[in-house]
Write a protein that holds these residues in place. Structure first.
Motif, PDB file in Angstrom:
ATOM      1  N   ASP A 125       0.858  -1.183   0.000  1.00  0.00           N
ATOM      2  CA  ASP A 125       0.000   0.000   0.000  1.00  0.00           C
ATOM      3  C   ASP A 125       0.896   1.237   0.000  1.00  0.00           C
ATOM      4  N   GLY A 126       0.266   2.403   0.048  1.00  0.00           N
ATOM      5  CA  GLY A 126       1.021   3.637  -0.009  1.00  0.00           C
ATOM      6  C   GLY A 126       1.918   3.863   1.197  1.00  0.00           C
ATOM      7  N   ARG A 127       1.499   3.394   2.355  1.00  0.00           N
ATOM      8  CA  ARG A 127       2.346   3.545   3.535  1.00  0.00           C
ATOM      9  C   ARG A 127       3.627   2.738   3.380  1.00  0.00           C
ATOM     10  N   ASP A 128       3.540   1.563   2.773  1.00  0.00           N
ATOM     11  CA  ASP A 128       4.750   0.782   2.503  1.00  0.00           C
ATOM     12  C   ASP A 128       5.711   1.555   1.604  1.00  0.00           C
ATOM     13  N   VAL A 129       5.165   2.208   0.589  1.00  0.00           N
ATOM     14  CA  VAL A 129       6.015   3.002  -0.309  1.00  0.00           C
ATOM     15  C   VAL A 129       6.725   4.093   0.485  1.00  0.00           C
ATOM     16  N   ALA A 130       5.972   4.787   1.328  1.00  0.00           N
ATOM     17  CA  ALA A 130       6.560   5.872   2.126  1.00  0.00           C
ATOM     18  C   ALA A 130       7.647   5.337   3.058  1.00  0.00           C
ATOM     19  N   GLU A 131       7.422   4.175   3.655  1.00  0.00           N
ATOM     20  CA  GLU A 131       8.415   3.604   4.568  1.00  0.00           C
ATOM     21  C   GLU A 131       9.667   3.161   3.819  1.00  0.00           C
ATOM     22  N   HIS A 132       9.485   2.558   2.654  1.00  0.00           N
ATOM     23  CA  HIS A 132      10.643   2.193   1.832  1.00  0.00           C
ATOM     24  C   HIS A 132      11.471   3.433   1.498  1.00  0.00           C
ATOM     25  N   LEU A 133      10.778   4.480   1.077  1.00  0.00           N
ATOM     26  CA  LEU A 133      11.471   5.685   0.631  1.00  0.00           C
ATOM     27  C   LEU A 133      12.171   6.377   1.799  1.00  0.00           C
TER      28      LEU A 133
END
Length: 361
Positions: free
Chosen positions: A307-315
């Motif tokens: 989800d989008g939170r995963d993207v933010a955490e990766h980044l």
């Protein structure tokens, strides 16, 4: 063999995500001795946005989107050893599939090449009299650029003799590392046209991380996004020409891949962008879909987000050093296993085996 290929466009990637796929595969088939003519209609302003001149490895025929021009190019199918009708030409699709297969010589190899199998199957499955569905039993192959077991089963259940996925890949001569360019600098970049079955996923996987990380810079390229509400930390480029893709992919900290709804649900459907980015050595973050591990290893060659939170955490956790390591590992993998040379070898073997069977018969 002489191949007549009827598709959307070889010369332009404008509103034409299959351009990279066509170019990589047909160029390799040409190297293997096949004589290719690509027929594309003058439609959707593609010829006004060409990013490639007619190549020396294929004869390019651009025809007006008129009935008379259609008849003329359909008649040329009779001169070919292999007749291919691709999905998504955009004009005269039904007339083309029936016309070119009827015009083909009795000994010609007949192929439907699907570059959007989920959409095609959704259209023809409830319509027993659909022109393509009626034609399926007459074809030697259905080739698809994605879909895996679900697509193979769906096509054979509708009457296709054989369905073979020929997946997207990388052409190292076209997509490769280049120096970064300031105009493409960002923490996260995404390249894709605005489509109804992708927009909600773009909101979740791209715009939501941008809202969660207001101090980071985000870049979006592709057609149709000009009137989409976006945060102040998101910059929109519009259409990005193929010649600019390498710099677009090498300049940011990470590149995002977002599958369309239907592709994500079907699985085994890596977009051309996956291989364009990894071929350039970019650190790729992708949404999750079944079959991804067939192409890249999570955590080592690609970062996967649910989800989008995963993207933010990766980044947020991504350092330039780790970005480089992931990008280099991904590039090694695709150059070893996922090039158009390998895909062309698969297609060439299919064609030669079919020709041998015809000769024996």
């Amino acid at each position: 063999m002489k191949i007549a290929f009827y598709g959307s466009s070889l010369l332009s990637s404008y509103w034409n995500g299959a351009a990279t796929y066509y170019r990589g595969l047909l160029h390799d088939l040409s190297r293997r001795g096949h004589d290719i003519t690509f027929y594309e209609p003058d439609a959707f302003d593609r010829q006004q946005h060409r990013d490639m001149e007619p190549p020396d490895w294929a004869r390019s025929v651009v025809y007006p989107a008129t009935v008379d021009a259609l008849r003329a190019v359909v008649a040329e199918a009779a001169e070919a050893d292999v007749v291919v009708k691709a999905s998504g030409v955009g004009v005269f699709d039904d007339d083309l599939i029936e016309g070119v297969m009827a015009a083909a010589r009795p000994d010609a190899i007949r192929i439907f090449w699907d570059v959007d199998a989920p959409a095609t199957l959704a259209e023809i499955t409830p319509q027993p009299e659909h022109p393509l569905r009626r034609t399926l039993p007459l074809l030697d192959f259905v080739l698809t650029y994605g879909g895996g077991p679900p697509v193979k089963l769906a096509y054979t259940s509708l009457g296709a003799r054989r369905c073979v996925p020929i997946y997207n890949a990388v052409d190292p001569a076209t997509h490769h590392p280049v120096p970064a360019e300031p105009r493409f600098r960002a923490d996260l970049s995404f390249l894709g046209n605005r489509l109804p079955d992708r927009e909600a996923r773009v909101e979740e996987f791209f715009l939501r991380p941008a809202a969660l990380l207001p101090e980071r810079n985000f870049l979006i390229g592709g057609n149709g996004w000009h009137d989409k509400a976006m945060g102040a930390n998101v910059r929109h480029l519009g259409h990005v020409y193929t010649r600019e893709h390498n710099a677009f992919n090498t300049s940011p900290l990470a590149v995002l891949n977002i599958a369309r709804d239907s592709m994500a649900q079907t699985g085994w459907s890596p977009a051309t962008r996956v291989f364009e980015a990894t071929g350039a050595g970019a650190c790729l973050i992708t949404d999750d879909w079944v079959g991804l591990d067939m192409f890249l290893t999570e955590g080592e060659e690609v970062l996967v987000a649910r989800d989008g939170r995963d993207v933010a955490e990766h980044l947020a956790a991504l350092t330039p050093e780790r970005s480089q390591a992931i990008g280099e590992a991904a590039r090694r993998r695709v150059l070893q296993s996922h090039t158009y040379q390998r895909r062309g070898e698969e297609v060439d073997a299919l064609l030669r085996a079919a020709a041998t069977r015809r000769a024996a018969a």
